[in-house]
Design a protein around this motif. Sequence first.
Motif, PDB file in Angstrom:
ATOM      1  N   VAL A 198       3.849   0.946   2.490  1.00  0.00           N
ATOM      2  CA  VAL A 198       3.779  -0.300   3.411  1.00  0.00           C
ATOM      3  C   VAL A 198       4.229  -1.519   2.666  1.00  0.00           C
ATOM      4  O   VAL A 198       4.017  -1.589   1.462  1.00  0.00           O
ATOM      5  CB  VAL A 198       2.250  -0.565   3.834  1.00  0.00           C
ATOM      6  CG1 VAL A 198       2.167  -1.906   4.615  1.00  0.00           C
ATOM      7  CG2 VAL A 198       1.594   0.703   4.520  1.00  0.00           C
ATOM      8  N   ALA A 199       5.192  -2.157   3.142  1.00  0.00           N
ATOM      9  CA  ALA A 199       5.904  -3.023   2.257  1.00  0.00           C
ATOM     10  C   ALA A 199       5.078  -4.404   2.349  1.00  0.00           C
ATOM     11  O   ALA A 199       4.600  -4.608   3.582  1.00  0.00           O
ATOM     12  CB  ALA A 199       7.304  -3.060   2.844  1.00  0.00           C
ATOM     13  N   ARG A 200       5.110  -5.240   1.426  1.00  0.00           N
ATOM     14  CA  ARG A 200       4.569  -6.588   1.500  1.00  0.00           C
ATOM     15  C   ARG A 200       5.280  -7.537   2.764  1.00  0.00           C
ATOM     16  O   ARG A 200       4.685  -8.407   3.258  1.00  0.00           O
ATOM     17  CB  ARG A 200       4.511  -7.273   0.364  1.00  0.00           C
ATOM     18  CG  ARG A 200       3.419  -6.670  -1.026  1.00  0.00           C
ATOM     19  CD  ARG A 200       3.436  -7.608  -2.053  1.00  0.00           C
ATOM     20  NE  ARG A 200       2.601  -6.875  -3.087  1.00  0.00           N
ATOM     21  CZ  ARG A 200       1.122  -6.757  -2.951  1.00  0.00           C
ATOM     22  NH1 ARG A 200       0.451  -7.287  -1.922  1.00  0.00           N
ATOM     23  NH2 ARG A 200       0.234  -6.369  -3.613  1.00  0.00           N
ATOM     24  N   ASP A 201       6.849  -7.369   2.394  1.00  0.00           N
ATOM     25  CA  ASP A 201       7.439  -8.239   3.411  1.00  0.00           C
ATOM     26  C   ASP A 201       8.054  -7.065   4.458  1.00  0.00           C
ATOM     27  O   ASP A 201       9.013  -6.522   4.164  1.00  0.00           O
ATOM     28  CB  ASP A 201       8.506  -8.951   2.846  1.00  0.00           C
ATOM     29  CG  ASP A 201       9.423  -9.969   3.632  1.00  0.00           C
ATOM     30  OD1 ASP A 201       9.040  -9.583   5.051  1.00  0.00           O
ATOM     31  OD2 ASP A 201       9.901 -10.755   3.275  1.00  0.00           O
TER      32      ASP A 201
ATOM     33  N   ALA B  71       0.856  -1.193   0.004  1.00  0.00           N
ATOM     34  CA  ALA B  71       0.209  -0.136  -0.134  1.00  0.00           C
ATOM     35  C   ALA B  71       0.998   1.007  -0.027  1.00  0.00           C
ATOM     36  O   ALA B  71       2.064   0.968   0.413  1.00  0.00           O
ATOM     37  CB  ALA B  71      -1.015  -0.194   1.162  1.00  0.00           C
ATOM     38  N   VAL B  72       0.381   2.246  -0.606  1.00  0.00           N
ATOM     39  CA  VAL B  72       1.044   3.423  -0.447  1.00  0.00           C
ATOM     40  C   VAL B  72       0.327   4.819  -0.441  1.00  0.00           C
ATOM     41  O   VAL B  72      -0.888   4.741  -0.763  1.00  0.00           O
ATOM     42  CB  VAL B  72       2.095   3.539  -1.985  1.00  0.00           C
ATOM     43  CG1 VAL B  72       1.116   3.604  -2.853  1.00  0.00           C
ATOM     44  CG2 VAL B  72       2.945   4.848  -1.966  1.00  0.00           C
ATOM     45  N   ARG B  73       0.648   5.976  -0.009  1.00  0.00           N
ATOM     46  CA  ARG B  73       0.158   7.103   0.115  1.00  0.00           C
ATOM     47  C   ARG B  73       1.300   8.116  -0.289  1.00  0.00           C
ATOM     48  O   ARG B  73       2.166   8.274   0.267  1.00  0.00           O
ATOM     49  CB  ARG B  73      -0.268   7.483   1.377  1.00  0.00           C
ATOM     50  CG  ARG B  73      -1.072   8.924   1.493  1.00  0.00           C
ATOM     51  CD  ARG B  73      -1.478   9.265   2.988  1.00  0.00           C
ATOM     52  NE  ARG B  73      -0.424   9.429   3.823  1.00  0.00           N
ATOM     53  CZ  ARG B  73      -0.579   9.837   5.086  1.00  0.00           C
ATOM     54  NH1 ARG B  73      -1.733  10.130   5.510  1.00  0.00           N
ATOM     55  NH2 ARG B  73       0.691   9.891   5.998  1.00  0.00           N
ATOM     56  N   VAL B  74       0.837   9.046  -1.430  1.00  0.00           N
ATOM     57  CA  VAL B  74       1.644  10.224  -1.748  1.00  0.00           C
ATOM     58  C   VAL B  74       1.171  11.421  -1.185  1.00  0.00           C
ATOM     59  O   VAL B  74       0.020  11.873  -1.266  1.00  0.00           O
ATOM     60  CB  VAL B  74       1.885  10.021  -3.305  1.00  0.00           C
ATOM     61  CG1 VAL B  74       2.704  11.149  -3.714  1.00  0.00           C
ATOM     62  CG2 VAL B  74       2.418   8.739  -3.756  1.00  0.00           C
TER      63      VAL B  74
ATOM     64  N   ILE C 284       9.149   3.875   4.791  1.00  0.00           N
ATOM     65  CA  ILE C 284       8.538   2.721   4.798  1.00  0.00           C
ATOM     66  C   ILE C 284       7.900   2.730   6.292  1.00  0.00           C
ATOM     67  O   ILE C 284       8.499   3.175   7.364  1.00  0.00           O
ATOM     68  CB  ILE C 284       9.766   1.513   5.039  1.00  0.00           C
ATOM     69  CG1 ILE C 284      10.377   1.504   3.674  1.00  0.00           C
ATOM     70  CG2 ILE C 284       8.955   0.273   5.221  1.00  0.00           C
ATOM     71  CD1 ILE C 284       9.715   1.078   2.763  1.00  0.00           C
ATOM     72  N   VAL C 285       6.584   2.523   6.256  1.00  0.00           N
ATOM     73  CA  VAL C 285       5.588   2.660   7.407  1.00  0.00           C
ATOM     74  C   VAL C 285       4.965   1.247   7.805  1.00  0.00           C
ATOM     75  O   VAL C 285       4.725   0.484   6.689  1.00  0.00           O
ATOM     76  CB  VAL C 285       4.620   3.752   7.445  1.00  0.00           C
ATOM     77  CG1 VAL C 285       5.350   5.258   7.006  1.00  0.00           C
ATOM     78  CG2 VAL C 285       3.572   3.412   6.209  1.00  0.00           C
TER      79      VAL C 285
END
Length: 229
Positions: free
Chosen positions: A183-186, A163-166, A215-216
């Motif tokens: 948000v990283a998958r791993d 997931a990502v927010r810009v 990275i959050v």
Amino acid sequence: DPSGVRWDTLRLSVSTAAALPLATARAFDARFGVPVSQALGIIEAGLVAVNDRPREKPESVGPPLPDFAAELRGEDGRPVATGEVGELHVRGRGLLDGYLWPFRTRDRILDDGWFATGDLATADADGSLRLVGRSRSVINVSGLKCFPEEIEAVLQQHPGVAAVRVSGRAHAHVGAVPVADVVARDAQHPPATGELAAHCRAALARYKVPVEFRIVDALPLTASGKVKR
């Protein structure tokens, strides 16, 4: 869902609340054999538009439904040319009567019957609308408009991004620059900043590439499940 299970009784799929990424639309159609029809629903207006040609125009929310008229206006309040970005204004029979809090009546909200949605969109020659972002979230980089949703759609295609927010960060020389919360998958092995930047540079103009990737653990969400901006 990596199971590959089919959905043989599925006849119709409709996406609303946010612009549908092209990669998601194509993946859903390939998996289930049913294209996703985007729709534009607005609390103040109801269902304004539905895409009736989802395979031909998967990124469109379609033309306005018969009871609605739509107009895209520039910052000067005038209609924009076909293909140009403008704020979506709608007019029709289903518009709101007013706001409860703070209390405002219909005549104080509408402009000669038109409701300003806050959505930025383009329209093609046949009137089909394509959402590109929200007016309040646009990042102005040296006078160039940068839409967070466009950058997010690119980053979502990176295999390491869940997931990502810009958003925009103030800059003394260019006004604002984009930054990305990812948000990283791993979580134990998040993608490297250089890798994410290279991924963006391959698909976006230079001024749209985030200057920082953070990275959050999670992104803040609204009560309806949308990413809070």
